[in-house]
Design a protein around this motif. Structure first.
Motif, PDB file in Angstrom:
ATOM      1  N   LEU A  11       1.313  24.056 -42.513  1.00 39.48           N
ATOM      2  CA  LEU A  11       1.438  23.918 -43.956  1.00 39.48           C
ATOM      3  C   LEU A  11       2.614  24.735 -44.490  1.00 39.48           C
ATOM      4  N   GLN A  12       2.992  24.470 -45.729  1.00 38.03           N
ATOM      5  CA  GLN A  12       4.136  25.159 -46.329  1.00 38.03           C
ATOM      6  C   GLN A  12       3.902  26.653 -46.482  1.00 38.03           C
ATOM      7  N   ASP A  13       2.643  27.083 -46.543  1.00 32.34           N
ATOM      8  CA  ASP A  13       2.355  28.518 -46.664  1.00 32.34           C
ATOM      9  C   ASP A  13       2.266  29.214 -45.318  1.00 32.34           C
ATOM     10  N   GLY A  14       2.558  28.495 -44.220  1.00 34.47           N
ATOM     11  CA  GLY A  14       2.545  29.084 -42.892  1.00 34.47           C
ATOM     12  C   GLY A  14       1.243  28.911 -42.144  1.00 34.47           C
ATOM     13  N   ASN A  15       0.164  28.591 -42.836  1.00 31.97           N
ATOM     14  CA  ASN A  15      -1.109  28.364 -42.157  1.00 31.97           C
ATOM     15  C   ASN A  15      -1.082  27.039 -41.394  1.00 31.97           C
ATOM     16  N   CYS A  16      -2.016  26.908 -40.426  1.00 26.79           N
ATOM     17  CA  CYS A  16      -2.096  25.694 -39.612  1.00 26.79           C
ATOM     18  C   CYS A  16      -3.516  25.152 -39.604  1.00 26.79           C
ATOM     19  N   LEU A  17      -3.625  23.828 -39.544  1.00 22.72           N
ATOM     20  CA  LEU A  17      -4.908  23.167 -39.358  1.00 22.72           C
ATOM     21  C   LEU A  17      -4.977  22.666 -37.921  1.00 22.72           C
ATOM     22  N   THR A  18      -6.089  22.958 -37.256  1.00 27.25           N
ATOM     23  CA  THR A  18      -6.239  22.535 -35.861  1.00 27.25           C
ATOM     24  C   THR A  18      -7.527  21.769 -35.620  1.00 27.25           C
ATOM     25  N   ASP A  19      -8.289  21.513 -36.675  1.00 30.38           N
ATOM     26  CA  ASP A  19      -9.629  20.927 -36.496  1.00 30.38           C
ATOM     27  C   ASP A  19      -9.774  19.558 -37.156  1.00 30.38           C
ATOM     28  N   ILE A  20      -8.673  18.824 -37.323  1.00 33.01           N
ATOM     29  CA  ILE A  20      -8.710  17.562 -38.067  1.00 33.01           C
ATOM     30  C   ILE A  20      -9.088  16.395 -37.147  1.00 33.01           C
ATOM     31  N   ASP A  21      -9.961  15.528 -37.651  1.00 32.90           N
ATOM     32  CA  ASP A  21     -10.353  14.311 -36.927  1.00 32.90           C
ATOM     33  C   ASP A  21      -9.718  13.053 -37.508  1.00 32.90           C
ATOM     34  N   CYS A  22      -9.394  13.089 -38.818  1.00 37.07           N
ATOM     35  CA  CYS A  22      -8.843  11.903 -39.471  1.00 37.07           C
ATOM     36  C   CYS A  22      -7.942  12.331 -40.621  1.00 37.07           C
ATOM     37  N   ILE A  23      -6.788  11.677 -40.738  1.00 35.29           N
ATOM     38  CA  ILE A  23      -5.847  11.940 -41.830  1.00 35.29           C
ATOM     39  C   ILE A  23      -5.734  10.673 -42.675  1.00 35.29           C
ATOM     40  N   VAL A  24      -5.888  10.840 -43.984  1.00 36.60           N
ATOM     41  CA  VAL A  24      -5.747   9.721 -44.923  1.00 36.60           C
ATOM     42  C   VAL A  24      -4.570  10.022 -45.844  1.00 36.60           C
ATOM     43  N   PHE A  25      -3.520   9.231 -45.724  1.00 37.29           N
ATOM     44  CA  PHE A  25      -2.372   9.370 -46.612  1.00 37.29           C
ATOM     45  C   PHE A  25      -2.626   8.547 -47.872  1.00 37.29           C
ATOM     46  N   ALA A  26      -2.900   9.233 -48.980  1.00 36.10           N
ATOM     47  CA  ALA A  26      -3.033   8.567 -50.281  1.00 36.10           C
ATOM     48  C   ALA A  26      -1.747   8.863 -51.049  1.00 36.10           C
ATOM     49  N   THR A  27      -0.655   8.348 -50.531  1.00 37.22           N
ATOM     50  CA  THR A  27       0.684   8.732 -50.969  1.00 37.22           C
ATOM     51  C   THR A  27       1.425   7.605 -51.684  1.00 37.22           C
ATOM     52  N   GLY A  28       0.694   6.631 -52.155  1.00 41.37           N
ATOM     53  CA  GLY A  28       1.300   5.606 -52.979  1.00 41.37           C
ATOM     54  C   GLY A  28       1.839   4.421 -52.195  1.00 41.37           C
ATOM     55  N   TYR A  29       2.662   3.650 -52.894  1.00 43.61           N
ATOM     56  CA  TYR A  29       3.134   2.366 -52.368  1.00 43.61           C
ATOM     57  C   TYR A  29       4.620   2.186 -52.638  1.00 43.61           C
TER      58      TYR A  29
END
Length: 459
Positions: free
Chosen positions: A288-306
């Motif tokens: 992440l931008q603050d330097g932290n990391c995620l390591t436990d994700i099972d699914c990513i949903v991009f709700a980032t428009g069209y």
């Protein structure tokens, strides 16, 4: 009531009009054209088996989104018989109350909830089509694969999904009402492409989808979910995911992050933007931008428009209108293509109330092409276009909001009633049920829509 003033003729005679899309934008366009009693041929093309467009729900998405996906479609589909499902998810409810959302002279039926589900909206659209006798104008199961302007006419090439046959027909003008919720945008964040490829090779790898592919919260049962984005759909997906998921993160821009509130009851963990996706072939993490990391994700949903996408236009024409998909270029008042005003668009602006705006836009198009109202000169259109502010982000001038929407609709309605679009709208008044001034009650309800929704639905 505003009167129809002396007209400025449209540059060329328009008698045959094609419309792409049989959602509300295409259907209200067909009605406005029909109401003129001027056009000899009106035909609406839609690739679905019936009308409704975006509001047609399907439990299966059908076509997978490339990851990342930053460029709009250009050129005809590889297989025109395949039609992607819409972005509607099972539990979707409108963001607007029905008295704001509806066409101006056509309320929802009395039994409709104030903030209905997608079934009620689809029923409204199909009732409108039937009541206005528009069904004979619509050619269903028909995928327009190319629209080419040649020798002063539009040659529309279309594929009949039922028969497998390809045909070509000619028109004088074209209305594009294909919507802009079908070509998903997934940003090209550092490392994302490799991350996706690595996860695809693993058994039970991390699933990466766009919110368009989301249907039911049961998809997230017992999983850790990362939702990317802070739009209405992002918030809906995150909220629904809480009912089944183990943990829900939501990545939003720093400017959107809420202040830390120890009394907050939300279980969604709001986190900063993603800086980088990391994958060494065995294990993965999301920095992440603050330097932290995620390591436990099972699914990513991009709700980032069209992306705005016009794949049926020839490449030479399409690339003048669409570059990176963030906007449609060279339009006069978000409506007419300046280089060739026999091409018009319905419903392009974002954060609007689409039904009444489409109604106003379609009235302007029909009356300009029939010669009933004034049409600006090429120089007037270019002058208006050149005077528009150039926002830092290319899409920002397409993003309206309530106040800009009110001003836009009033000007369109004034124009539809015969005035020049540059006239002083403050000197115009009208009580026409379709093209009159917007009421103060409508403005109040539109402005308070999200608060009204929260009171009615709890979110």
């Amino acid at each position: 009531m505003g009167s129809i003033a002396a007209t400025t003729p449209f540059p060329r005679a328009i008698k045959r009009v094609a419309v792409i899309g049989a959602g509300i934008g295409g259907l209200i366009s067909a009605k406005s054209l029909k109401d003129e009693g001027y056009f000899d041929k009106i035909r609406v093309f839609d690739r679905n088996p019936y009308s409704g467009g975006t509001w047609i729900y399907s439990p299966n998405y059908g076509i997978k989104t490339p990851v990342p996906n930053i460029k709009p479609q250009h050129g005809p589909p590889q297989d025109p018989s395949k039609v992607p499902a819409s972005a509607i998810y099972s539990n979707l409810h409108t963001n607007l109350p029905i008295d704001v959302m509806c066409l101006r002279n056509r309320p929802f039926i009395e039994a409709t909830p104030e903030f209905p589900g997608h079934e009620s909206v689809l029923d409204y659209i199909r009732r409108f089509e039937k009541d206005e006798n528009l069904m004979d104008l619509v050619q269903y199961n028909t995928n327009v694969t190319e629209a080419e302007y040649k020798d002063n006419e539009w040659l529309i090439t279309y594929f009949n999904i039922a028969t497998g046959e390809t045909s070509v027909d000619a028109f004088d003008a074209l209305i594009v009402a294909n919507g802009h919720y079908y070509d998903p945008f997934i940003p090209d964040i550092d490392g994302l492409k490799r991350y996706k490829e690595m996860e695809q090779q693993r058994d039970n790898g991390i699933k990466i989808i766009h919110s368009r592919e989301y249907r039911e919260p049961q998809e997230f049962n017992g999983k850790n979910i990362l939702v990317v984005g802070n739009s209405a759909s992002a918030n809906d997906v995150a909220r629904e995911a809480l009912t089944t998921a183990k943990k829900v993160y939501q990545s939003v821009r720093a400017s959107s992050l809420p202040p830390l509130d120890p009394n907050s009851v939300s279980q969604v963990a709001k986190i900063p933007e993603i800086k980088e996706f990391l994958h060494d072939g065995q294990s993965s993490s999301i920095k992440l931008q603050d330097g932290n990391c995620l390591t436990d994700i099972d699914c990513i949903v991009f709700a980032t428009g069209y992306l705005f996408s016009l794949p049926f236009l020839t490449r030479s024409e399409g690339e003048k209108l669409i570059t990176d998909g963030q906007r449609v270029h060279n339009l006069y008042r978000h409506l007419f293509y300046i280089n060739n005003p026999t091409l018009a668009f319905i419903g392009l602006p974002i954060r609007i109330v689409p039904f009444p705006i489409s109604q106003s836009q379609s009235k302007v198009i029909a009356r300009c092409w029939s010669g009933k109202t004034k049409f600006p000169t090429r120089q007037e259109m270019e002058d208006w276009h050149n005077m528009q502010p150039r926002p830092e982000r290319p899409r920002d001038d397409f993003v309206f909001g309530a106040e800009k929407e009110f001003q836009y609709m009033d000007r369109l309605n004034m124009w539809a009633e015969g005035h020049h679009p540059d006239d002083d709208v403050n000197n115009w008044s009208s009580s026409d049920p379709e093209t009159g001034e917007i009421s103060s009650r409508y403005k109040d309800r539109r402005t308070k829509a999200l608060d009204l929704r929260r009171a009615a639905l709890g979110y």
